[in-house]
Design a protein around this motif. Structure first.
Motif, PDB file in Angstrom:
ATOM      1  N   THR A  66       0.850  -1.198   0.000  1.00  0.00           N
ATOM      2  CA  THR A  66       0.000   0.000   0.000  1.00  0.00           C
ATOM      3  C   THR A  66       0.882   1.244   0.000  1.00  0.00           C
ATOM      4  O   THR A  66       1.770   1.364   0.840  1.00  0.00           O
ATOM      5  N   PRO A  67       0.663   2.187  -0.909  1.00  0.00           N
ATOM      6  CA  PRO A  67       1.494   3.404  -0.916  1.00  0.00           C
ATOM      7  C   PRO A  67       1.301   4.203   0.374  1.00  0.00           C
ATOM      8  O   PRO A  67       0.185   4.345   0.877  1.00  0.00           O
ATOM      9  N   LYS A  68       2.403   4.725   0.896  1.00  0.00           N
ATOM     10  CA  LYS A  68       2.372   5.551   2.099  1.00  0.00           C
ATOM     11  C   LYS A  68       3.018   6.896   1.803  1.00  0.00           C
ATOM     12  O   LYS A  68       3.968   6.979   1.025  1.00  0.00           O
ATOM     13  N   TYR A  69       2.459   7.926   2.467  1.00  0.00           N
ATOM     14  CA  TYR A  69       2.906   9.296   2.224  1.00  0.00           C
ATOM     15  C   TYR A  69       3.497   9.861   3.512  1.00  0.00           C
ATOM     16  O   TYR A  69       2.924   9.671   4.596  1.00  0.00           O
ATOM     17  N   THR A  70       4.599  10.556   3.371  1.00  0.00           N
ATOM     18  CA  THR A  70       5.294  11.137   4.521  1.00  0.00           C
ATOM     19  C   THR A  70       5.280  12.657   4.406  1.00  0.00           C
ATOM     20  O   THR A  70       5.745  13.212   3.408  1.00  0.00           O
ATOM     21  N   ALA A  71       4.718  13.319   5.428  1.00  0.00           N
ATOM     22  CA  ALA A  71       4.709  14.781   5.514  1.00  0.00           C
ATOM     23  C   ALA A  71       5.676  15.207   6.610  1.00  0.00           C
ATOM     24  O   ALA A  71       5.747  14.569   7.674  1.00  0.00           O
ATOM     25  N   THR A  72       6.414  16.308   6.371  1.00  0.00           N
ATOM     26  CA  THR A  72       7.466  16.733   7.288  1.00  0.00           C
ATOM     27  C   THR A  72       7.285  18.199   7.645  1.00  0.00           C
ATOM     28  O   THR A  72       7.139  19.050   6.758  1.00  0.00           O
ATOM     29  N   ALA A  73       7.265  18.466   8.947  1.00  0.00           N
ATOM     30  CA  ALA A  73       7.271  19.831   9.465  1.00  0.00           C
ATOM     31  C   ALA A  73       8.609  20.078  10.141  1.00  0.00           C
ATOM     32  O   ALA A  73       9.156  19.190  10.805  1.00  0.00           O
ATOM     33  N   SER A  74       9.158  21.287   9.986  1.00  0.00           N
ATOM     34  CA  SER A  74      10.477  21.624  10.526  1.00  0.00           C
ATOM     35  C   SER A  74      10.328  22.682  11.608  1.00  0.00           C
ATOM     36  O   SER A  74       9.622  23.682  11.412  1.00  0.00           O
ATOM     37  N   ILE A 432       7.275  34.178  26.123  1.00  0.00           N
ATOM     38  CA  ILE A 432       8.392  33.961  25.201  1.00  0.00           C
ATOM     39  C   ILE A 432       8.673  32.467  25.088  1.00  0.00           C
ATOM     40  O   ILE A 432       8.742  31.769  26.099  1.00  0.00           O
ATOM     41  N   ASN A 433       8.844  31.977  23.873  1.00  0.00           N
ATOM     42  CA  ASN A 433       9.081  30.550  23.637  1.00  0.00           C
ATOM     43  C   ASN A 433      10.367  30.373  22.847  1.00  0.00           C
ATOM     44  O   ASN A 433      10.670  31.160  21.950  1.00  0.00           O
ATOM     45  N   ASN A 434      11.125  29.349  23.195  1.00  0.00           N
ATOM     46  CA  ASN A 434      12.381  29.076  22.491  1.00  0.00           C
ATOM     47  C   ASN A 434      12.201  28.110  21.330  1.00  0.00           C
ATOM     48  O   ASN A 434      13.179  27.675  20.736  1.00  0.00           O
ATOM     49  N   ILE A 435      10.966  27.742  21.010  1.00  0.00           N
ATOM     50  CA  ILE A 435      10.678  26.807  19.919  1.00  0.00           C
ATOM     51  C   ILE A 435       9.764  27.506  18.923  1.00  0.00           C
ATOM     52  O   ILE A 435       8.776  28.138  19.313  1.00  0.00           O
ATOM     53  N   SER A 436      10.104  27.401  17.650  1.00  0.00           N
ATOM     54  CA  SER A 436       9.303  28.042  16.609  1.00  0.00           C
ATOM     55  C   SER A 436       9.227  27.130  15.394  1.00  0.00           C
ATOM     56  O   SER A 436      10.123  26.305  15.155  1.00  0.00           O
ATOM     57  N   VAL A 437       8.154  27.278  14.625  1.00  0.00           N
ATOM     58  CA  VAL A 437       7.958  26.491  13.411  1.00  0.00           C
ATOM     59  C   VAL A 437       8.695  27.168  12.263  1.00  0.00           C
ATOM     60  O   VAL A 437       8.497  28.362  12.002  1.00  0.00           O
ATOM     61  N   VAL A 438       9.558  26.429  11.580  1.00  0.00           N
ATOM     62  CA  VAL A 438      10.289  26.951  10.430  1.00  0.00           C
ATOM     63  C   VAL A 438       9.513  26.687   9.144  1.00  0.00           C
ATOM     64  O   VAL A 438       9.286  27.591   8.336  1.00  0.00           O
ATOM     65  N   ASP A 439       9.094  25.445   8.924  1.00  0.00           N
ATOM     66  CA  ASP A 439       8.312  25.072   7.736  1.00  0.00           C
ATOM     67  C   ASP A 439       7.145  24.203   8.178  1.00  0.00           C
ATOM     68  O   ASP A 439       7.344  23.218   8.915  1.00  0.00           O
ATOM     69  N   ILE A 440       5.959  24.567   7.734  1.00  0.00           N
ATOM     70  CA  ILE A 440       4.808  23.716   8.018  1.00  0.00           C
ATOM     71  C   ILE A 440       4.787  22.560   7.021  1.00  0.00           C
ATOM     72  O   ILE A 440       5.375  22.636   5.941  1.00  0.00           O
ATOM     73  N   ALA A 441       4.100  21.498   7.393  1.00  0.00           N
ATOM     74  CA  ALA A 441       4.039  20.307   6.538  1.00  0.00           C
ATOM     75  C   ALA A 441       2.973  20.496   5.463  1.00  0.00           C
ATOM     76  O   ALA A 441       1.852  20.916   5.746  1.00  0.00           O
ATOM     77  N   ASP A 442       3.343  20.201   4.231  1.00  0.00           N
ATOM     78  CA  ASP A 442       2.407  20.223   3.110  1.00  0.00           C
ATOM     79  C   ASP A 442       2.010  18.790   2.745  1.00  0.00           C
ATOM     80  O   ASP A 442       2.748  17.834   3.016  1.00  0.00           O
ATOM     81  N   SER A 443       0.874  18.668   2.107  1.00  0.00           N
ATOM     82  CA  SER A 443       0.437  17.333   1.675  1.00  0.00           C
ATOM     83  C   SER A 443       1.392  16.808   0.606  1.00  0.00           C
ATOM     84  O   SER A 443       1.593  17.470  -0.425  1.00  0.00           O
ATOM     85  N   PRO A 444       2.045  15.656   0.841  1.00  0.00           N
ATOM     86  CA  PRO A 444       2.988  15.123  -0.151  1.00  0.00           C
ATOM     87  C   PRO A 444       2.290  14.758  -1.453  1.00  0.00           C
ATOM     88  O   PRO A 444       1.153  14.264  -1.459  1.00  0.00           O
ATOM     89  N   GLN A 445       2.974  15.015  -2.568  1.00  0.00           N
ATOM     90  CA  GLN A 445       2.415  14.756  -3.884  1.00  0.00           C
ATOM     91  C   GLN A 445       2.689  13.335  -4.372  1.00  0.00           C
ATOM     92  O   GLN A 445       1.996  12.835  -5.253  1.00  0.00           O
ATOM     93  N   LYS A 446       3.721  12.707  -3.843  1.00  0.00           N
ATOM     94  CA  LYS A 446       4.042  11.345  -4.266  1.00  0.00           C
ATOM     95  C   LYS A 446       4.373  10.509  -3.031  1.00  0.00           C
ATOM     96  O   LYS A 446       4.824  11.038  -2.007  1.00  0.00           O
ATOM     97  N   PRO A 447       4.135   9.214  -3.121  1.00  0.00           N
ATOM     98  CA  PRO A 447       4.359   8.359  -1.938  1.00  0.00           C
ATOM     99  C   PRO A 447       5.838   8.241  -1.592  1.00  0.00           C
ATOM    100  O   PRO A 447       6.700   8.282  -2.461  1.00  0.00           O
ATOM    101  N   SER A 448       6.089   8.107  -0.305  1.00  0.00           N
ATOM    102  CA  SER A 448       7.463   7.894   0.163  1.00  0.00           C
ATOM    103  C   SER A 448       7.836   6.424   0.187  1.00  0.00           C
ATOM    104  O   SER A 448       9.022   6.078   0.184  1.00  0.00           O
ATOM    105  N   SER A 449       6.858   5.562   0.211  1.00  0.00           N
ATOM    106  CA  SER A 449       7.092   4.120   0.151  1.00  0.00           C
ATOM    107  C   SER A 449       5.860   3.461  -0.462  1.00  0.00           C
ATOM    108  O   SER A 449       4.748   3.984  -0.341  1.00  0.00           O
TER     109      SER A 449
END
Length: 735
Positions: A66-74, A432-449
């Motif tokens: 079954t194709p699986k999709y991987t989304a990544t947030a930074s 004040i927070n020392n953690i911030s979002v650099v890139d939000i995760a987008d819906s992947p266009q092609k499967p990772s596996s």
């Protein structure tokens, strides 16, 4: 002649000592790389088949997955130290705790509480599709669907399972040499993968803020209590200090530094003493200088001030001029000359004027010296008086300084706590927070596996590994002689030659053709055989093998043919009385032959028949006896060989196989040596070694081995054993 006697070339007899027992020589070791290469070439088709099967299996599995999709947030995680109770010298340096801090953050990102919080936010705890999608629905009451919904009683269990499912499909990947961390989630739904990755980053930031708020709230309450206690101590110490200063009449003035900041207090007595002491030092210096000038003027007669006086210098210059004029007059006149007297009078007047001026300068220096001395004495008396007052003040200020130090300590602690209290209040209010979002995760266009190329590469590697293991196992199991090099390596026999397999014709037909590959191969065997003894080709030798149908009879027939082509008288004896075959090649029967002579019949001429087409004489095996081994145990075979050598140059005996029979060792002991025929790809090397040991134990000399029925295309290195050079190749080219 006894059993240990043999016939040497030329009719000479050799005793059994010449045929001492020969151990099978150790095979020469082959380099490891060549062994592996030989093994790969030998089992190449097996290896290729296994590799192809693994690749095909990997392809099928990849297509069924079954194709699986991987989304990544930074996110970015900044290093910060806890400042709630930050006291200098208590905390470690931040650089030493970086690794511990970041490892803690990575652990928090994988925490169970965070995963369950994300599951609750995305409403996955009560979503049957989520559990079915990941195959996490267990056969428990908590997962029993009633009217399309889960029961409320099993919510805690479903929350735990949902969190575990999210953690199992989540990966936390720190970027090397940076503060960035990638949060990746894999699922069959690309949109769901992006939602989980983004929710994970947001909830991690939120939980981090909540921990900070909890920490600042606790710290603020603690510092507020400590501030109240510190203020009470500061007020008490200040009142104590003021009361003591009033009682002891200690008056201190606040001092100011150059940049306007207040420094430690100083008393009036200390300021006066410092001022007068500086003036005294200046007076002492001036007095010493005036005294030095006065002493110099009294000792040398002319002080430095006198030398620097303009009036004195002008008088001295005028006197020098008059003295020069007087000297010029003295050249021509006497001292009583009127002009000379006038000049001398002027000189005397100038001398008196110079003396008066110098005396005036000396008096001025003496007056300055006395004034400086008196000023020094007055300042010294005042400084001595102030010293007594300052020492008395110091004695009275010991307890005052103690009270002052207590006040300073309490004020420093109070100021530090107040500053920390203000900082905590600001930090808790602003968030004040020392953690911030650099890139939000987008819906992947092609499967990772699954990744087709990667899976095929892994299948290829697995196939190569399995093929290598299988080839190694088969190599250990298979004992067949595959190529001519193994005759010497495995069996320890000198290789006399390799004979190709004859296809499309009988061995006799191939021998009749002098341009055939078979004939050329046996010519090479004959050449090698010529180097086995001191006298060249042995006059008597037997040809045997381990078992029937290995080509021993063909080898004996071929060697007889090649030797006869050299204008030699050859006799081929069929020594296999159990399964005779030579008479069939000659087109005769075997009514009379070797068994007749061994039984006592001496009429040898009636036992021979010519091989007209091959050019030599042959003796058949004769009638098949009840027990051939009994006939061979006597000395009749040795007598036969001796009588035959009187008429023929070489006697060749086609011996029975070695294994299971006693005939071959008995025949081998009556001739000079044995040529051993080994079938290529047809017999195990361990069986051949056993047969060779039987021959060696019978004091038989083994000249070498001949690899029969050899096919170059089946050899490990086929290009090394090509036949058909010359005549044979010309025929192939013409064809």
């Amino acid at each position: 002649m006894n059993l240990a006697t043999a016939i040497a070339p030329g009719g000479a007899q050799l005793t059994g000592a010449a045929f001492s027992k020969q151990p099978v020589p150790e095979p020469a070791s082959m380099p490891m790389l060549r062994q592996y290469l030989r093994m790969v070439m030998r089992w190449r088709y097996v290896i290729l088949s296994i590799i192809a099967a693994c690749i095909l299996l990997g392809l099928i599995i990849t297509l069924l997955m079954t194709p699986k999709y991987t989304a990544t947030a930074s996110i970015e995680v900044l290093r910060e130290s806890s400042k709630v109770t930050d006291i200098q010298g208590v905390e470690r340096e931040a650089s030493l705790a970086d690794q511990e801090f970041y490892q803690t953050q990575y652990g928090l990102l994988k925490s169970r509480s965070l995963s369950e919080r994300v599951a609750q936010q995305l409403k996955l705890v009560d979503d049957p599709k989520f559990f079915d999608q990941f195959g996490a629905a267990a056969d428990t009451p908590a997962f029993n669907v009633v009217n399309g919904r889960y029961p409320a009683g099993g919510r805690l269990e479903r929350q735990r399972v949902a969190g575990k499912v999210l953690r199992d499909n989540l990966s936390i990947t720190p970027t090397r040499l940076s503060r960035l961390v990638d949060i990746s989630f894999t699922s069959p739904d690309p949109t769901f993968s992006a939602q989980v990755a983004n929710a994970w980053a947001e909830n991690f930031i939120q939980t981090n803020l909540e921990r900070k708020v909890q920490a600042t709230s606790y710290g603020r309450n603690l510092l507020q209590r400590q501030l109240a206690q510190a203020k009470e101590r500061l007020d008490a110490s200040q009142r104590q200090l003021v009361n003591y200063a009033s009682a002891q009449q200690i008056i201190n003035l606040p001092a100011q530094s150059g940049d306007g900041r207040a420094t430690a207090e100083r008393s009036i007595v200390a300021d006066d003493l410092a001022t007068l002491n500086a003036a005294l030092s200046q007076a002492v210096a001036e007095r010493i200088q005036a005294e030095a000038r006065f002493r110099q003027a009294g000792a040398a007669g002319a002080s430095t001030e006198a030398l620097r006086n303009t009036a004195i210098n002008n008088l001295r210059q005028r006197r020098a001029e008059l003295a020069a004029d007087y000297q010029r007059l003295m050249v021509q006149f006497q001292p009583d000359y009127p002009a000379a007297k006038a000049v001398q009078s002027q000189i005397d007047q100038l001398d008196r004027s110079i003396a008066r001026e110098e005396g005036r300068v000396s008096g001025s220096l003496e007056a300055d010296f006395r004034e400086a001395r008196e000023r020094e004495r007055g300042l010294q008396n005042k400084v001595d008086a102030l010293k007594m007052s300052y020492l008395d003040l110091r004695r009275r200020s010991i307890q005052y300084n103690i009270y002052q130090q207590e006040v300073d300590t309490n004020r420093a602690l109070y100021d530090g706590l107040l500053q920390r209290f203000k900082e905590i209040g600001v930090a808790g209010g602003v968030g004040i927070n020392n953690i911030s979002v650099v890139d939000i995760a987008d819906s992947p266009q092609k499967p990772s596996s699954p990744r087709l190329l990667l899976n095929l590469l892994l299948s290829l590697l697995v196939g190569i590994g399995l093929g290598a293991v299988t080839a190694f196992a088969l190599e250990q199991i298979d004992e067949a002689i595959a190529d001519p090099a193994e005759v010497e390596r495995r069996l320890g026999l000198p290789l006399l030659g390799s004979v190709p397999k004859v296809d499309g014709s009988t061995p006799k037909e191939a021998l009749l053709d002098r341009k055939s590959d078979l004939f050329d191969a046996y010519l090479a065997v004959q050449t090698s055989l010529a180097f086995t003894t001191e006298n060249g080709i042995p006059r008597t030798f037997a040809v045997t093998s381990t078992r029937p149908a290995e080509g021993k009879s063909t080898t004996a027939l071929a060697l007889a043919t090649t030797l006869s082509r050299g204008q030699r008288k050859i006799l081929l004896v069929d020594g296999d009385m159990r399964s005779p075959s030579i008479h069939q090649m000659g087109g005769v029967d075997h009514d009379r032959g070797l068994s007749n002579f061994l039984a006592g019949d001496d009429d040898i001429a009636t036992m021979l028949f010519p091989m007209q087409d091959l050019g030599f004489m042959a003796m058949s095996a004769g009638p098949i006896p009840p027990n051939a081994a009994e006939l061979l145990t006597g000395n009749r075979l040795a007598v036969l060989v001796e009588r035959l050598l009187e008429q023929y140059d070489h006697v060749i005996i086609d011996s029975p196989p070695v294994m299971g029979l006693a005939d071959a060792p008995l025949i081998a002991s009556r001739v000079e040596g044995v040529i051993y025929a080994v079938e290529s790809h047809g017999i195990r090397s361990s069986l051949v070694k056993t047969a060779l040991n039987r021959l060696v134990s019978a004091n038989a000399r083994i000249f070498g081995g001949v690899l029969t029925k050899f096919e170059a295309r089946k050899a490990h290195y086929g290009y090394g054993y090509e036949y058909g050079y010359g005549y044979g190749r010309e025929r192939d080219e013409k064809a």
